[in-house]
Design a protein around this motif. Structure first.
Motif, PDB file in Angstrom:
ATOM      1  N   VAL A  34       0.940  -1.262  -0.033  1.00 45.31           N
ATOM      2  CA  VAL A  34      -0.180  -0.033   0.126  1.00 45.31           C
ATOM      3  C   VAL A  34       0.941   1.250   0.009  1.00 45.31           C
ATOM      4  O   VAL A  34       1.274   1.789   1.053  1.00 45.31           O
ATOM      5  CB  VAL A  34      -0.908  -0.038   1.091  1.00 45.31           C
ATOM      6  N   PRO A  35       1.292   1.562  -1.202  1.00 48.43           N
ATOM      7  CA  PRO A  35       2.145   2.979  -1.237  1.00 48.43           C
ATOM      8  C   PRO A  35       1.426   4.061  -0.910  1.00 48.43           C
ATOM      9  O   PRO A  35       0.360   4.000  -1.005  1.00 48.43           O
ATOM     10  CB  PRO A  35       2.786   2.944  -2.539  1.00 48.43           C
ATOM     11  N   GLY A  36       2.317   5.165  -0.616  1.00 47.06           N
ATOM     12  CA  GLY A  36       1.389   6.452  -0.646  1.00 47.06           C
ATOM     13  C   GLY A  36       1.458   7.078   0.583  1.00 47.06           C
ATOM     14  O   GLY A  36       1.604   8.551   0.655  1.00 47.06           O
ATOM     15  N   PHE A  37       1.850   6.555   1.678  1.00 49.68           N
ATOM     16  CA  PHE A  37       1.675   7.191   2.921  1.00 49.68           C
ATOM     17  C   PHE A  37       2.996   7.798   3.432  1.00 49.68           C
ATOM     18  O   PHE A  37       3.869   7.281   2.969  1.00 49.68           O
ATOM     19  CB  PHE A  37       1.235   5.891   4.254  1.00 49.68           C
ATOM     20  N   GLY A  38       2.881   8.890   3.987  1.00 49.43           N
ATOM     21  CA  GLY A  38       4.160   9.424   4.240  1.00 49.43           C
ATOM     22  C   GLY A  38       4.762   9.043   5.724  1.00 49.43           C
ATOM     23  O   GLY A  38       4.118   7.965   6.301  1.00 49.43           O
ATOM     24  N   PRO A  39       5.523   9.781   6.325  1.00 53.19           N
ATOM     25  CA  PRO A  39       6.503   9.214   7.467  1.00 53.19           C
ATOM     26  C   PRO A  39       5.339   9.606   8.725  1.00 53.19           C
ATOM     27  O   PRO A  39       5.630   9.052   9.899  1.00 53.19           O
ATOM     28  CB  PRO A  39       7.571  10.173   7.529  1.00 53.19           C
ATOM     29  N   GLY A  40       4.358  10.117   8.731  1.00 52.73           N
ATOM     30  CA  GLY A  40       3.647  10.474   9.954  1.00 52.73           C
ATOM     31  C   GLY A  40       2.775   9.296  10.610  1.00 52.73           C
ATOM     32  O   GLY A  40       2.733   8.029   9.719  1.00 52.73           O
ATOM     33  N   PRO A  41       2.153   9.249  11.398  1.00 53.64           N
ATOM     34  CA  PRO A  41       1.413   8.042  11.992  1.00 53.64           C
ATOM     35  C   PRO A  41      -0.014   7.404  11.035  1.00 53.64           C
ATOM     36  O   PRO A  41      -0.454   8.428  10.595  1.00 53.64           O
ATOM     37  CB  PRO A  41       0.908   8.647  13.436  1.00 53.64           C
ATOM     38  N   VAL A  42       0.201   6.213  11.029  1.00 58.04           N
ATOM     39  CA  VAL A  42      -0.942   5.656  10.289  1.00 58.04           C
ATOM     40  C   VAL A  42      -1.700   5.049  11.161  1.00 58.04           C
ATOM     41  O   VAL A  42      -1.404   4.127  12.052  1.00 58.04           O
ATOM     42  CB  VAL A  42      -0.553   4.783   9.282  1.00 58.04           C
TER      43      VAL A  42
END
Length: 262
Positions: free
Chosen positions: A248-256
């Motif tokens: 699942v690409p696309g998320f940045g370094p912040g919390p998920v």
């Protein structure tokens, strides 16, 4: 935007699901069996079907499975934990055999235990004169495994995500491939199960919420069908944890944030 992302995600999962599968000589169903250590649920059945044009001889064996957090398995023989009938047999072309499993291990299990019931094809004698008419023959023998999990009656899983982070990871090689796939952007998810019962987390939809690499809000829904292609059953052992890496690409370094839905 979400619809476009959904189609892209489906394409990624489909690519990972490509398998090199020879024509099998038998089928085993179901491939996942859930039992309990006492009561009527301490008995289950699997069916073996011969899809070979000739006779199929088989035997069953049982192995205890212990998972580490990365999903690596240590197997130990455990035939003494089940009464299996029949333990072996011979099926004619197209024939079926129901194999009965009965748990005879500890009725007061502290937590779920996982096993493979292995259905192994045995060699059969060639028909008289066959080698003279068609030359030398080679038999390819198949081994199929059903996952069998035995749980204490009334026990429940208690699963939570302890870590969700964006990573670049190496996917495993596809069956039959000689080279590793390219590195993949995705998520590394650690699930912890504090309950006394195992969990099959691919039975649920997963909802992921966070921010993308530009800091904009991002939501991705993953269906049970997509999860099954990516992580199999999503098995998390009782009182244990598993780490899953999903494309699942696309998320940045912040919390998920990860939540589960029926």
């Amino acid at each position: 935007m979400l619809k476009r992302r959904g189609r892209a995600l489906l394409a990624i999962f489909a690519a990972l699901a490509v398998l090199v599968s020879p024509a099998l000589a038998m089928r085993v169903s179901p491939m996942v069996v859930e039992m309990e250590s006492r009561g009527s649920s301490a008995v289950a059945r699997i069916e073996v079907q011969n899809i070979n044009p000739g006779n199929l001889a088989f035997q069953t064996r049982v192995f205890r499975m212990e998972f580490d957090k990365d999903g690596k398995v240590v197997e130990t023989p455990a035939d003494d934990q089940f009464l299996i009938f029949p333990p072996q047999g011979v099926l004619a072309a197209g024939g079926r055999q129901v194999v009965r499993l009965q748990w005879v291990g500890d009725p007061e299990l502290a937590a779920s235990q996982a096993y493979y019931v292995s259905v192994e094809q045995l060699p059969v004698a060639f028909e008289p004169g066959a080698t003279e008419t068609v030359g030398a023959q080679v038999q390819v023998l198949y081994n199929m495994r059903a996952l069998v999990v035995v749980a204490p009656p009334g026990a429940k899983p208690q699963v939570k995500a302890t870590s969700v982070k964006a990573v670049t990871y190496q996917p495993p090689a596809l069956p039959g491939a000689t080279d590793l796939p390219p590195m993949q952007d995705g998520l590394e998810i650690t699930l912890r199960n504090d309950g006394r019962r195992h969990a099959m987390m691919a039975n649920f939809g997963w909802l992921l919420e966070g921010t993308d690499k530009d800091g904009k809000w991002l939501r991705v829904d993953i269906s049970p069908e997509e999860l099954t292609r990516a992580v199999g059953t999503g098995y998390v052992p009782a009182q244990g944890e598993r780490v899953f890496r999903i494309p699942v690409p696309g998320f940045g370094p912040g919390p998920v944030k990860l939540s589960f839905k029926q």
